[in-house]
Design an enzyme around this catalytic site. Structure first.
Site, mmCIF file in Angstrom:
data_model
loop_
_atom_site.group_PDB
_atom_site.id
_atom_site.type_symbol
_atom_site.label_atom_id
_atom_site.label_comp_id
_atom_site.label_asym_id
_atom_site.label_seq_id
_atom_site.Cartn_x
_atom_site.Cartn_y
_atom_site.Cartn_z
ATOM 1 N N HIS A 18 0.817 -1.213 0.000
ATOM 2 C CA HIS A 18 0.000 0.000 0.000
ATOM 3 C C HIS A 18 0.849 1.261 0.000
ATOM 4 O O HIS A 18 0.399 2.317 -0.452
ATOM 5 C CB HIS A 18 -0.974 -0.039 1.166
ATOM 6 N N GLU A 24 -10.811 -11.646 -10.312
ATOM 7 C CA GLU A 24 -9.447 -11.680 -9.791
ATOM 8 C C GLU A 24 -9.056 -13.077 -9.317
ATOM 9 O O GLU A 24 -8.024 -13.243 -8.664
ATOM 10 C CB GLU A 24 -9.286 -10.654 -8.657
ATOM 11 N N ASP A 65 -4.320 -9.614 -7.811
ATOM 12 C CA ASP A 65 -4.674 -10.900 -7.211
ATOM 13 C C ASP A 65 -4.762 -12.006 -8.259
ATOM 14 O O ASP A 65 -4.401 -13.148 -7.989
ATOM 15 C CB ASP A 65 -5.997 -10.790 -6.447
ATOM 16 N N CYS A 102 -8.563 -2.874 -13.430
ATOM 17 C CA CYS A 102 -8.258 -1.915 -12.357
ATOM 18 C C CYS A 102 -7.003 -2.303 -11.587
ATOM 19 O O CYS A 102 -6.623 -1.631 -10.650
ATOM 20 C CB CYS A 102 -9.441 -1.776 -11.393
#
Length: 541
Positions: free
Chosen positions: A188, A429, A453, A500
């Site tokens: 992150h 995903e 993922d 995305c």
């Protein structure tokens, strides 16, 4: 001068002072005292200081992330006024003749244990709040800085690693770059760097005890280099590169207001990925067509209790209003795996990436899910909202989601609360979702492919494990074939497909994705204009 090499997760150049963020040592020593009144006065003064800090934090948070996320600071102010909590601290000081820091720490232990053992979920959550306010008091009593970045100049953040909740609380306007000892390209911290358009390195072999706050440094995201105490020539070269990067950004600015259209007329939607209300400024600044991924779990991080329906409603409403009619796709909460919040009480798992997370929590704990859905559907009245559900592996899950959606709509109608039912899609995903994408396309309005993922599950590689970076290959033929399969199955039923994941921002793949038929790319705000430039240079004929 010392140079260290790491892995670049966002290219760019930064020159400035270092701010070293270290994990605090929370060992509190017991000390005997003689003056009880003086020690109690120290506690009372610390509480006044804490309240003032929390008041300022609340005001700052309201401006940056809205009232919904700021409410926790008001709760903490009220808890500092709790008579039982204060009496416990005073009693320990008086009866045991000990220092204020120890009395606060002991009170924290007692109250935290009391709350955590209660059956009521609300009171269980208060355990974390007690820890938070007690830590704040102890830091004030010890004379520690309330915020390590408070009062400092813009700095290069150097740390072992930062959790999602820690990155949420950073003063973004003061960050020049990130240098992490650990972490991965998909952490992150890396995502935040890409949103903010600042250089970032991970896997830099630093001894943080030998890196000092205030010392000058250069972060070179192009070379993956971190230079401490650089010589004059290195600083001059860095300044030259920074000027060149600024000039390139000016050229990209000229693309604002133009369409994302290939030379032969194919239009692509280019959206932005964000993690909080405060990131909308980056979306608008970079002229994105909309928001393709709003990570709603960031409303749940950096706090000690579940956000209420009203808090969430205000946050979603604010996003939609600020986007002024542009599409906003909000992903329902994706807590679990690398995004942990103590009050969820998820417990330790051997393999959290494949564990109890995302839609699995929502379907197992529908009260949490319904609260979020009610807030989303109410907010949909104020803009162009779409909702997508993460970690889908079966059509039965989608059917169960829609059953819960039906219940939520009935509840809102019964209460005569205005709402709209937005378009609903799913994240593709998992390999399972790819293989049954033809069946799933019949049920939903759109697909958004989460390549991060999807890659980790397809290649059986933990994307957070830096030791496996050399094995992690997002260009693997299997991944690209899966993306193509999903696009074909969606289009067969007239549904649109976006990407995305981080792969959507890979300029080397932009043309290939468009040739596959991908309808939308959602990327970090800093990549929007770069993607637009590439799209406008493509000719598919």
């Amino acid at each position: 001068m010392r140079e260290f090499l790491g892995k670049s997760v966002y290219k760019g150049i930064a020159l400035g002072p270092v701010m070293v963020l270290k994990k605090q040592d929370n060992l509190i020593r017991r000390k005997g005292i003689r003056d009880i009144d003086a020690e109690i006065k120290r506690v009372e003064d610390a509480i006044l200081t804490a309240k003032e800090q929390l008041k300022k934090l609340y005001q700052k948070a309201v401006k940056e992330v809205g009232e919904a996320n700021a409410a926790i600071f008001e709760v903490h102010q009220m808890m500092l006024e709790d008579s039982d909590y204060m009496e416990s601290i005073h009693n320990i000081i008086q009866t045991e003749m000990v220092n204020a820091e120890f009395a606060v720490a002991k009170t924290e232990d007692n109250f935290s244990e009391l709350f955590s053992n209660m059956d009521n979920e609300y009171f269980k959550a208060r355990s974390a709040d007690v820890k938070d306010i007690s830590t704040r008091l102890i830091h004030i009593l010890e004379g520690r800085e309330e915020n390590l970045m408070s009062g400092t100049k813009s700095s290069i953040i150097v740390a072992d690693d930062l959790s999602p909740s820690e990155t949420v609380q950073l003063e973004k306007e003061k960050i020049l770059g990130f240098v992490m000892v650990h972490g991965s390209a998909n952490s992150h911290t890396a995502i935040l760097a890409r949103i903010m358009n600042i250089p970032a390195l991970v896997g830099v072999p630093l001894d943080l005890e030998k890196v000092y706050t205030g010392s000058m440094a250069v972060v070179d995201g192009f070379k993956g280099s971190f230079i401490l105490e650089p010589e004059k020539e290195i600083c001059e070269l860095a300044e030259k590169k920074m000027a060149e990067e600024k000039e390139k950004r000016k050229l990209l600015e000229s693309l604002k207001g133009l369409e994302n259209i290939t030379k032969d007329g194919r239009k692509i939607k280019v959206y932005a990925n964000i993690g909080s209300v405060s990131d909308i400024g980056y979306v608008l600044e970079n002229d994105a067509d909309g928001i393709g991924l709003f990570r709603s779990e960031f409303l749940y991080l950096g706090r000690n209790d579940f956000p209420s329906e009203e808090e969430q409603f205000k946050a979603y409403k604010q996003v939609l209003q600020r986007m002024a009619g542009k599409e906003v796709i909000i992903r329902t909460l994706d807590i679990g795996a690398d995004k942990q919040a103590e009050y969820f009480q998820l417990g330790k798992e051997e393999n959290p990436a494949m564990g109890y997370r995302a839609i699995r929590i929502c379907l197992k704990q529908p009260d949490i899910f319904k609260t979020q859905l009610r807030a989303l559907f109410r907010a949909a009245v104020y803009g162009n909202l779409s909702v997508m559900y993460p970690m889908i592996i079966a059509k039965e899950e989608v059917e169960q989601i829609f059953h819960i959606v039906g219940e939520v709509k009935e509840e809102l109608e019964k209460a005569q609360i205005p709402y709209q039912c937005p378009e609903q899609g799913i994240m593709v995903e998992t390999p399972a979702a790819v293989m049954i994408s033809d069946e799933l396309a019949k049920l939903v309005d759109f697909f958004s492919i989460g390549t991060n993922d999807l890659t980790q599950y397809t290649l059986a590689i933990d994307r957070q494990n830096e030791r496996l970076d050399s094995f992690y290959n997002p260009y693997h033929k299997a991944i690209l074939k899966m993306i193509k399969m999903v696009v074909e199955n969606a289009h067969k039923y007239g549904k649109w497909v976006g990407i995305c994941g981080e792969l959507g921002a890979d300029l080397k793949l932009t043309e290939e994705f468009i040739r596959m038929g991908v309808d939308e790319l959602s990327v970090a705000p800093s990549m929007v204009l770069k993607i637009r430039k590439v799209i406008r240079e493509i000719n598919l004929l």
